[in-house]
Every structure is written in structure tokens, then in C-alpha cells.
Write a protein that holds these residues in place. Sequence first.
Motif, PDB file in Angstrom:
ATOM      1  N   LYS A 191       0.807  -1.220   0.000  1.00 46.13           N
ATOM      2  CA  LYS A 191       0.000   0.000   0.000  1.00 46.13           C
ATOM      3  C   LYS A 191       0.839   1.267   0.000  1.00 46.13           C
ATOM      4  CE  LYS A 191      -0.482  -0.304   5.054  1.00 46.13           C
ATOM      5  NZ  LYS A 191      -1.455  -0.555   6.135  1.00 46.13           N
ATOM      6  N   ASP A 192       2.165   1.133   0.083  1.00 46.23           N
ATOM      7  CA  ASP A 192       3.043   2.306   0.078  1.00 46.23           C
ATOM      8  C   ASP A 192       3.354   2.761  -1.339  1.00 46.23           C
ATOM      9  OD1 ASP A 192       3.410   2.724   2.905  1.00 46.23           O
ATOM     10  OD2 ASP A 192       4.568   0.862   2.928  1.00 46.23           O
ATOM     11  N   LEU A 193       3.721   4.012  -1.458  1.00 49.23           N
ATOM     12  CA  LEU A 193       3.901   4.651  -2.755  1.00 49.23           C
ATOM     13  C   LEU A 193       5.141   4.132  -3.473  1.00 49.23           C
ATOM     14  CD1 LEU A 193       2.452   6.832  -4.401  1.00 49.23           C
ATOM     15  CD2 LEU A 193       3.934   8.534  -3.326  1.00 49.23           C
ATOM     16  N   CYS A 194       4.988   3.929  -4.793  1.00 50.34           N
ATOM     17  CA  CYS A 194       6.104   3.501  -5.634  1.00 50.34           C
ATOM     18  C   CYS A 194       6.420   4.535  -6.718  1.00 50.34           C
ATOM     19  CB  CYS A 194       5.786   2.162  -6.289  1.00 50.34           C
ATOM     20  SG  CYS A 194       7.071   1.531  -7.385  1.00 50.34           S
ATOM     21  N   LEU A 195       5.368   5.024  -7.410  1.00 46.68           N
ATOM     22  CA  LEU A 195       5.559   5.913  -8.558  1.00 46.68           C
ATOM     23  C   LEU A 195       4.517   7.031  -8.569  1.00 46.68           C
ATOM     24  CD1 LEU A 195       5.879   3.207 -11.367  1.00 46.68           C
ATOM     25  CD2 LEU A 195       7.783   4.514 -10.407  1.00 46.68           C
ATOM     26  N   TYR A 196       4.882   8.125  -9.231  1.00 46.46           N
ATOM     27  CA  TYR A 196       3.897   9.102  -9.693  1.00 46.46           C
ATOM     28  C   TYR A 196       3.849   8.968 -11.215  1.00 46.46           C
ATOM     29  CZ  TYR A 196       4.096  11.584  -5.186  1.00 46.46           C
ATOM     30  OH  TYR A 196       4.026  11.916  -3.859  1.00 46.46           O
ATOM     31  N   VAL A 197       2.660   8.753 -11.750  1.00 52.52           N
ATOM     32  CA  VAL A 197       2.463   8.756 -13.196  1.00 52.52           C
ATOM     33  C   VAL A 197       1.416   9.828 -13.488  1.00 52.52           C
ATOM     34  CG1 VAL A 197       1.697   7.431 -15.197  1.00 52.52           C
ATOM     35  CG2 VAL A 197       3.093   6.336 -13.449  1.00 52.52           C
ATOM     36  N   TYR A 198       1.705  10.672 -14.449  1.00 54.17           N
ATOM     37  CA  TYR A 198       0.905  11.879 -14.647  1.00 54.17           C
ATOM     38  C   TYR A 198      -0.175  11.703 -15.699  1.00 54.17           C
ATOM     39  CZ  TYR A 198       4.555  14.107 -11.917  1.00 54.17           C
ATOM     40  OH  TYR A 198       5.428  14.448 -10.912  1.00 54.17           O
ATOM     41  N   THR A 199      -1.330  12.343 -15.463  1.00 49.76           N
ATOM     42  CA  THR A 199      -2.358  12.414 -16.485  1.00 49.76           C
ATOM     43  C   THR A 199      -1.810  13.230 -17.650  1.00 49.76           C
ATOM     44  OG1 THR A 199      -3.315  14.440 -15.574  1.00 49.76           O
ATOM     45  CG2 THR A 199      -4.168  12.344 -14.739  1.00 49.76           C
ATOM     46  N   SER A 200      -2.441  13.088 -18.807  1.00 44.95           N
ATOM     47  CA  SER A 200      -1.881  13.691 -20.017  1.00 44.95           C
ATOM     48  C   SER A 200      -2.042  15.199 -20.093  1.00 44.95           C
ATOM     49  CB  SER A 200      -2.529  13.055 -21.248  1.00 44.95           C
ATOM     50  OG  SER A 200      -3.930  13.201 -21.195  1.00 44.95           O
ATOM     51  N   LYS A 207      -1.955  15.985 -13.663  1.00 47.79           N
ATOM     52  CA  LYS A 207      -2.144  15.606 -12.268  1.00 47.79           C
ATOM     53  C   LYS A 207      -1.260  14.402 -11.972  1.00 47.79           C
ATOM     54  CE  LYS A 207      -6.653  14.984 -12.542  1.00 47.79           C
ATOM     55  NZ  LYS A 207      -7.039  15.420 -13.886  1.00 47.79           N
ATOM     56  N   ALA A 208      -0.692  14.379 -10.770  1.00 44.48           N
ATOM     57  CA  ALA A 208       0.192  13.279 -10.383  1.00 44.48           C
ATOM     58  C   ALA A 208      -0.616  12.171  -9.729  1.00 44.48           C
ATOM     59  CB  ALA A 208       1.273  13.783  -9.428  1.00 44.48           C
ATOM     60  N   ALA A 209      -0.838  11.086 -10.472  1.00 44.54           N
ATOM     61  CA  ALA A 209      -1.539   9.927  -9.922  1.00 44.54           C
ATOM     62  C   ALA A 209      -0.580   9.133  -9.045  1.00 44.54           C
ATOM     63  CB  ALA A 209      -2.073   9.055 -11.048  1.00 44.54           C
ATOM     64  N   ARG A 210      -1.049   8.731  -7.885  1.00 42.01           N
ATOM     65  CA  ARG A 210      -0.218   8.019  -6.914  1.00 42.01           C
ATOM     66  C   ARG A 210      -0.343   6.512  -7.149  1.00 42.01           C
ATOM     67  NH1 ARG A 210       0.835  10.723  -2.168  1.00 42.01           N
ATOM     68  NH2 ARG A 210       0.367   8.855  -0.949  1.00 42.01           N
ATOM     69  N   THR A 212       0.779   2.896  -5.917  1.00 38.38           N
ATOM     70  CA  THR A 212       1.397   2.143  -4.841  1.00 38.38           C
ATOM     71  C   THR A 212       2.222   0.995  -5.425  1.00 38.38           C
ATOM     72  OG1 THR A 212      -0.474   0.631  -4.666  1.00 38.38           O
ATOM     73  CG2 THR A 212      -0.540   2.650  -3.311  1.00 38.38           C
ATOM     74  N   GLN A 213       2.953   0.330  -4.545  1.00 40.08           N
ATOM     75  CA  GLN A 213       3.700  -0.866  -4.956  1.00 40.08           C
ATOM     76  C   GLN A 213       2.745  -1.900  -5.547  1.00 40.08           C
ATOM     77  OE1 GLN A 213       7.103  -1.482  -4.524  1.00 40.08           O
ATOM     78  NE2 GLN A 213       7.591   0.463  -3.553  1.00 40.08           N
ATOM     79  N   ALA A 214       1.642  -2.167  -4.866  1.00 37.06           N
ATOM     80  CA  ALA A 214       0.692  -3.180  -5.329  1.00 37.06           C
ATOM     81  C   ALA A 214       0.056  -2.780  -6.644  1.00 37.06           C
ATOM     82  CB  ALA A 214      -0.382  -3.429  -4.268  1.00 37.06           C
ATOM     83  N   ARG A 215      -0.292  -1.514  -6.775  1.00 36.91           N
ATOM     84  CA  ARG A 215      -0.898  -1.030  -8.018  1.00 36.91           C
ATOM     85  C   ARG A 215       0.074  -1.209  -9.186  1.00 36.91           C
ATOM     86  NH1 ARG A 215      -6.001   0.973  -9.657  1.00 36.91           N
ATOM     87  NH2 ARG A 215      -5.692   2.131 -11.575  1.00 36.91           N
ATOM     88  N   THR A 216       1.325  -0.851  -8.962  1.00 39.45           N
ATOM     89  CA  THR A 216       2.347  -0.984 -10.000  1.00 39.45           C
ATOM     90  C   THR A 216       2.528  -2.450 -10.379  1.00 39.45           C
ATOM     91  OG1 THR A 216       3.464   0.988  -9.144  1.00 39.45           O
ATOM     92  CG2 THR A 216       4.728  -0.437 -10.612  1.00 39.45           C
ATOM     93  N   GLN A 217       2.578  -3.328  -9.384  1.00 36.57           N
ATOM     94  CA  GLN A 217       2.716  -4.762  -9.661  1.00 36.57           C
ATOM     95  C   GLN A 217       1.538  -5.272 -10.486  1.00 36.57           C
ATOM     96  OE1 GLN A 217       3.328  -5.647  -5.378  1.00 36.57           O
ATOM     97  NE2 GLN A 217       4.972  -6.997  -6.051  1.00 36.57           N
ATOM     98  N   GLU A 414      -5.962   5.679  -4.772  1.00 38.28           N
ATOM     99  CA  GLU A 414      -4.987   6.426  -3.982  1.00 38.28           C
ATOM    100  C   GLU A 414      -5.059   7.927  -4.226  1.00 38.28           C
ATOM    101  OE1 GLU A 414      -3.616   4.648  -1.812  1.00 38.28           O
ATOM    102  OE2 GLU A 414      -3.993   2.664  -2.665  1.00 38.28           O
ATOM    103  N   GLY A 415      -5.752   8.319  -5.292  1.00 35.36           N
ATOM    104  CA  GLY A 415      -5.934   9.739  -5.562  1.00 35.36           C
ATOM    105  C   GLY A 415      -4.710  10.390  -6.168  1.00 35.36           C
ATOM    106  N   TYR A 416      -4.731  11.715  -6.131  1.00 30.51           N
ATOM    107  CA  TYR A 416      -3.657  12.526  -6.694  1.00 30.51           C
ATOM    108  C   TYR A 416      -2.957  13.294  -5.576  1.00 30.51           C
ATOM    109  CZ  TYR A 416      -6.826  11.810 -10.673  1.00 30.51           C
ATOM    110  OH  TYR A 416      -7.660  11.273 -11.601  1.00 30.51           O
ATOM    111  N   ASN A 417      -1.874  13.951  -5.921  1.00 27.79           N
ATOM    112  CA  ASN A 417      -1.200  14.798  -4.935  1.00 27.79           C
ATOM    113  C   ASN A 417      -1.949  16.104  -4.701  1.00 27.79           C
ATOM    114  OD1 ASN A 417       0.868  13.173  -4.114  1.00 27.79           O
ATOM    115  ND2 ASN A 417       2.497  14.597  -4.669  1.00 27.79           N
ATOM    116  N   ASP A 418      -2.970  16.338  -5.471  1.00 27.58           N
ATOM    117  CA  ASP A 418      -3.827  17.515  -5.346  1.00 27.58           C
ATOM    118  C   ASP A 418      -5.153  17.064  -4.738  1.00 27.58           C
ATOM    119  OD1 ASP A 418      -5.676  19.564  -5.743  1.00 27.58           O
ATOM    120  OD2 ASP A 418      -4.803  20.184  -7.649  1.00 27.58           O
ATOM    121  N   ALA A 419      -5.432  17.496  -3.514  1.00 29.19           N
ATOM    122  CA  ALA A 419      -6.633  17.042  -2.804  1.00 29.19           C
ATOM    123  C   ALA A 419      -7.914  17.428  -3.534  1.00 29.19           C
ATOM    124  CB  ALA A 419      -6.644  17.621  -1.392  1.00 29.19           C
TER     125      ALA A 419
END
Length: 595
Positions: A191-200, A207-210, A212-217, A414-419
Motif C-alpha cells: 500500500k506504500d507509494l512507488c511511482l507518480y504517473v501523470y495524467t496527459s 495531475k500526479a496519480a499516486r 502504490t507498490q501493489a498497483r504498480t505490480q 490512492e488519488g492525486y497529490n492535489d486534494a
Amino acid sequence: MNPVAILAREFRFFQDAQLLKKWTGDISPESDFLVADDFERAVDAFPNNIAFRFEGQSTTYAEFDALASRFANWALAQGLKAGDCVSLFMENRPEYVAAWAGFSKAGLVTALINHNLEGDALAHCVNIAATKLIVTGAEQDEALRAAMDRVLGTPAVWSLGGTFGGDLGGALEAFSAARPDRKHRAGLLGKDLCLYVYTSGTTGMPKAARLTQARTQGMMRSFIAPCRITPKDKVYITLPLYHGTGGLCGIGQALMTGATAVIRRKFSASAFWDDAATEGVTAIVYIGELCRYLLNSPPHPKERAHRIRTGFGNGLRPEVWQAFLDRFSIPHLCEFYGSTEGNVSFLNFDGKVGAVGRIPGWLKSQFKHIAFVKFDVENEHPVRGPDGMCIRAAVDEAGEALGQIGDDVRQRFEGYNDASATEKKLLRDVFEKGDLWFRTGDLLRMDKDGYIYFVDRIGDTFRWKGENVSTNEVGEAMSQIEGIKTANVYGVSIPGTDGKAGMAAITVEGEVDFAGLYAALDAKLPTYAVPIFIRVQPEAETTGTFKYRKVELVADGFDPEKVSEPLWILDPGERRYMPMTPGRYAMLLSGGYKF
């Protein structure tokens, strides 16, 4: 479909579902088996296999792991610790994957930044990730140099081959190729953060999508089963590695299985079939417009002299799909639906043309967290009944796709870095008080057999003459007209009228019969869906992942003072398109046209 064919289809679907479960079943938000462990497990199983082919050079799995470990050891020597963020701003190359894989070994978070960005957008992406350090390449020297005065905290810059920043290539050589102690990521969970991947960024700043490790896997393993990937496969990736489809799903499909990732700096229609034949490519990763570009290209002597047997991607329009398979002799494509950050996704296992996935009746119990709800296109919100709850869409009725948010790995958002951006994607009290759902922002429909079809983006579908108009449907129809190469459709407001009128920004190839265009479109579309305005562009405006940009086009509208390119207006009396002149524009504004 006869009973035997139905049984065969269901059995194949069951097999693929079981294979997918095999590959993704151990992913959990509470697991301590992380992305770095996934990479290292593959390296240990296939050390001498070729991990990458790039510009004629090969990199084995062992060599890839050694480079990733150098990145990790170097980052640790810079004083970075688990949870710190590194911005990766670099073009496609094997070192790109080795960098973020290495940073994951040290428990770091990597922000995968679009290598085409400049100025405010670039600085914004670096800043919202709270970047501690920037890793870049030679091609990004000027963009980064120009944007650094807007970057907060003055993070150190290190470049592979560039002149702006420290010499990263030289620095890496001084560090060990041995794997860093796993203690550096000890305590981290799925559940911890691995990457930020941005919307186009088609509607504003990215927007920086969060992730997690599990999401990336999950993303890295999802397309192994439906494409039946083995260590003998060679996966051709021409999409940008900063994007989830190519950089995570495509890379994972190859590197989790012992297969080879054949990567290219950027997509080239003219080089595609040469690469495919020369490299022995067996699988491809696509975006729908990539397939259209190839289909619109002149015949190539090697377009059928290849070994491609499968591929996956999204955005493949029905009118392109079968023609693409037939012309290029590709047996199978797995179209999918999903977003980098969302909790709603579908896979088209059996290749039914036009569908983005399927939920068969016997599998519905596993998809209770997904719903399609009736949607008010004009006011752009879900329809609620007398009890205040949302109403499920009927069979074959377009509705917004929602995903219930929960703790299961498939349900997490996990949302974005922008609340505030995160809040816009949430919908509460959907079917009962207190429930919480993710809004996809997309209209989809499901037929009686459980096949799911993409209809349109919310905001793209508009209402005209009391009817809902799908820009996707209109774009497909226009692209079938001789001479029209691409069609980007959107709604615009006309003073004194209700709703929005259709407008299409097109690119052409050859001659377009504008005199007969209305009749041709009226034969393919309901009358209310035929565009009122047409703008002819020299090139379609797209993002780095081939998504059409619309915001600027909507702002320009149909004002000939704002648009220097050719404009056409539908004359309802003449029932044909006429050039937009200042006189016709004035007549339009005064209400002289009765649509």
C-alpha cells in the motif's frame, strides 16, 4: 452463435481468467513482496535472457539488474532514503527502466515525467512530487535549463549524456553493481507509494496519480495472461515509457516473464514494420491512434512479413480494428479499458471487435464493485431517483462507470497529490448512505452477453436538439469519409440556442468533397449528430500518447477572427457545408440560421 461456439468461448474466457488470477493473485496492499522483488525474481530466473533490444544493442537481465543496482547505490549515497522522490525526465531507453527499478530497490518514489514537457508544465510536475533530485538525459537539457527558475527547492540535477547537471554516467561507474541491502526498503508494504504517473494534461496541468507498490505490480502483470506471454516472446514498445500502458504494462509484460522488451525512442510508422521483422517481434503495445496511423500509411513490403501474434492496448476504434487485423495479418489483440489511477478496468480476452471487456454472468459476483449508472449529459452528473440514490443503467444503455472504493487491491483509489483533484473523482451515497465510489468520467454500456463498450468521455458527449451526441461515434463516422484522415469532434455553444452544436477539427489526405459531405454524413449518423462546423487543420493536436486535445479548440470555437485555418458551416437551408465568412458568421450570431 451456436452452443458449441458459446461453450468454447466461455472455456477460453475461464482459462484466461484463471491465468490472470495466477499472475495477480498474490498482490496485496499488506504484502512486503514489492516491485523491486518482482524485478529481482525475474532476473534470478532468467539472468542470461535478453531483457532489452534498443538501437541494435542487447542488454541481458543480469546486466539490467546490475545497472539498476548502481542507480540504487548511487541514490543512497546522495543521502536519499525510503519515501523520498526522484523525478525521472528522460527519453525512452533501457536506462530509463533501470533507473526507476533501481530507485525502487532503495525504497524511493519515482516521478515519471513526460519528456516532452517544457516551462510551467515541467516545473509543475517536478514541484507537486516534492522532488529531492532530478535524473535526466541529453535531449532534455534545454527544457530543464529553462524551467529550473520555477522549480522549488533547487533539487540537484544529474544527466546521462547531457550538459546540464552532474555527469550521471560517470558517477554510476563508481558504484557497486551488487544489489543494495533489502533493509533500505524494509517496512514498506504494497500500500506504500512507488511511482507518480501523470495524467496527459488534455484539460489543464497534468495531475500526479499516486501508484502504490501493489498497483504498480498489478499493472505490470495484467497483460501476461491474456496475451499468453512466454520467455520466447519479444514485446515491441514504441509508446513513451513515462506512460502507464507502455512503461508499466508493456515493460512488465516482458520483464516479469523473461521475455524481451524491444523499445524505440518514439513511434515511427515508416520504421514500424522494419523493426518488427528485423527484431522478430511477437507482441505489440498500442494506442488506438497508433493503429490508425499504420493503417493510413502506404503499403510496406514487410507489413505481413513478421511474427506478431498478439498485442494489447486501448482506444482502438471499431472501424480501424478489423481492418488493422486483416491488413497486417495479426491474429489477436487484447483491448482494455482502465486508467492509471482508477479502480475500474476491463480486458477483452476473446478479441470481440469493438468491446473493451466482458463480464459474463458466471463472473458477475466478482465485479460487484463496478456499476454503470444513468447519466444526465446536459448537466454532467449521475441521475438520482426519488430516494436520492443513483439508478443503474439498463442493458445497452450508456452510463457512467463507477468503482466502489475499498481496501481490496482492485478497489483502492490512492488519488492525486492535489486534494481538490482527488475530491472531483469521488461520488458519495451512490446506492446506500455512506458508500464511496470512484468516478471514471467515462460513459460505457454493457450488452446482454456482458460485453462492455466505450461510448465517450463525459464532457465530450454533448446534448443538441434534445439528443445526446457521442463525439466518439461522430469521429468514427467522419473518419470513414474519403479524404478525411482524422476527426476530433467536440461541442460548442451557439448564442441563442440550447445545448451545444457539433464541431469537428479534421485533417485531410487528398481531396474532401465538401459539397457532398453533409449527405455522406447524414447517411451514417442521426441528423442531430451531423457537425454544424468543420475546421481543417494541417495536423491533429495530440498529447504524447496520441490523445486529442480539445480545450484550445473549444476556446477558439468557430470565430473566423480567431481561427486562421479553413472553417466550414452547415447551411441548413442548402443542406451542405459552406465556407465560414465574416458575413455568414454575423448571420449566425444574429440568429439567421435555423438549425
